[in-house]
Design an enzyme around this catalytic site. Structure first.
Site, short mmCIF file in Angstrom:
data_model
loop_
_atom_site.label_atom_id
_atom_site.label_comp_id
_atom_site.label_asym_id
_atom_site.label_seq_id
_atom_site.Cartn_x
_atom_site.Cartn_y
_atom_site.Cartn_z
N ASP A 101 -0.01 5.11 1.00
CA ASP A 101 -0.28 5.95 2.25
C ASP A 101 -0.44 5.54 3.31
OD1 ASP A 101 -1.40 9.20 0.83
OD2 ASP A 101 -1.75 7.29 -0.44
N ASP B 117 0.84 -1.27 -0.02
CA ASP B 117 0.09 0.03 -0.11
C ASP B 117 0.99 1.04 -0.01
OD1 ASP B 117 -2.18 1.84 0.67
OD2 ASP B 117 -1.19 1.96 2.64
O1 M1P Z 1 -4.12 5.07 -0.25
C1 M1P Z 1 -4.98 5.64 1.28
C2 M1P Z 1 -5.75 6.87 0.80
O2 M1P Z 1 -5.01 8.09 0.58
C3 M1P Z 1 -5.63 9.04 0.62
O3 M1P Z 1 -6.33 9.40 1.75
P1 M1P Z 1 -6.55 10.84 2.64
O4 M1P Z 1 -6.38 11.90 1.70
O5 M1P Z 1 -7.84 10.50 3.19
O6 M1P Z 1 -5.35 10.77 3.44
C4 M1P Z 1 -6.60 9.26 -0.44
O7 M1P Z 1 -6.09 9.27 -1.80
C5 M1P Z 1 -7.70 7.75 -0.52
O8 M1P Z 1 -8.36 7.65 -1.55
C6 M1P Z 1 -6.79 6.66 -0.37
O9 M1P Z 1 -7.48 5.46 -0.05
#
Ligand code: M1P
Length: 243
Positions: free
Chosen positions: A11, A9
């Site tokens: 983020d 993954d």
């Molecule tokens: O990849 C995880 C998430 O990253 C972003 O989330 P947020 O902006 O809430 O921190 C978004 O791009 C989300 O779609 C994605 O799942």
């Protein structure tokens, strides 16, 4: 004989949510990518991923699944994409959430359309880093995003909604989640994610793997990119026979 696939993954696993990858970790990871089969999977679209990890790394991985698996890129080329439009009744429901949420601030771009999915955020994707952190803290106390996902799933049986990063939820047709990639796996794999619990956007991968009764794979529930780096370091040392 098998060649391990390392799936990550982005983020919260390779980078802080919606932020750039640490430079030293980027260089370390690039070396790893050059000698291992590496796949990436993110809820984000490819523009955001490239902004965070750099185009060099993104094009060097074997596969980059974006928008929760609804788009696949290989070495920078788009291989497939899912078409889907948010039903109008669901859009109205999101607008109602926006009106009714007790969170006091709105900064714009609340319903973001992506290939095969929609990303919804009360605070809005146009918020600053500080405003993002403020909402994340508030949501940790109020669990608003979990409540929204629960309500959406109860109301619209054909839809699924999950908590991904810090400020938003991802919405897509049932089954069009990260678990889709399990059908494309052709070898043993290790998965690294920060949202592997039920209701998190990495959970469908684990669930799909359990349903298919795939054996011999490992799931690492990390608390951030430093955790991921430490696990990779020990894997590299073990593979090299240095324990
Ligand atoms: O990849 C995880 C998430 O990253 C972003 O989330 P947020 O902006 O809430 O921190 C978004 O791009 C989300 O779609 C994605 O799942």
């Amino acid at each position: 004989f098998f060649i391990m696939i390392y799936i990550f993954d982005i983020d919260g696993t390779l980078t802080p949510s919606r932020n750039k990858m640490d430079e030293n970790f980027h260089d370390f990871f690039m070396q790893f990518v050059k000698i291992h089969r590496v796949w990436l999977i993110s809820g984000s679209d490819h523009t955001k991923t490239i902004e965070q990890i750099g185009v060099d790394l993104w094009t060097n991985v074997e596969k980059a699944y974006q928008c929760s698996g609804n788009q696949l890129f290989q070495r920078g080329s788009l291989i497939r994409t899912t078409d889907w439009e948010l039903p109008i009744a669901t859009k109205w429901c999101l607008e109602k959430f926006l009106e009714q949420s007790k969170y006091p601030h709105r900064y714009g771009n609340h319903i973001e359309t992506r290939p095969g999915m929609v990303n919804f955020s009360i605070v809005g994707r146009q918020c600053t880093q500080e405003q993002r952190e403020e909402y994340f803290k508030w949501d940790n106390e109020h669990k608003e995003r979990f409540k929204f996902t629960k309500e959406l799933k109860e109301r619209y049986k054909g839809l699924d909604a999950v908590v991904g990063g810090e400020i938003s939820i991802d919405i897509y047709p049932r089954g069009k989640d990260k678990g889709q990639i399990i059908d494309e796996i052709d070898d043993k794999f290790m998965f690294f994610g920060d949202k592997l619990s039920l209701g998190g956007n990495d959970y469908p991968i684990k669930h799909a793997s359990q349903l298919k009764q795939l054996k011999g794979n490992e799931f690492f529930h990390v608390r951030g990119w430093k955790d991921t780096r430490n696990i990779l370091t020990s894997i590299i040392q073990t593979n090299a026979g240095v324990v």
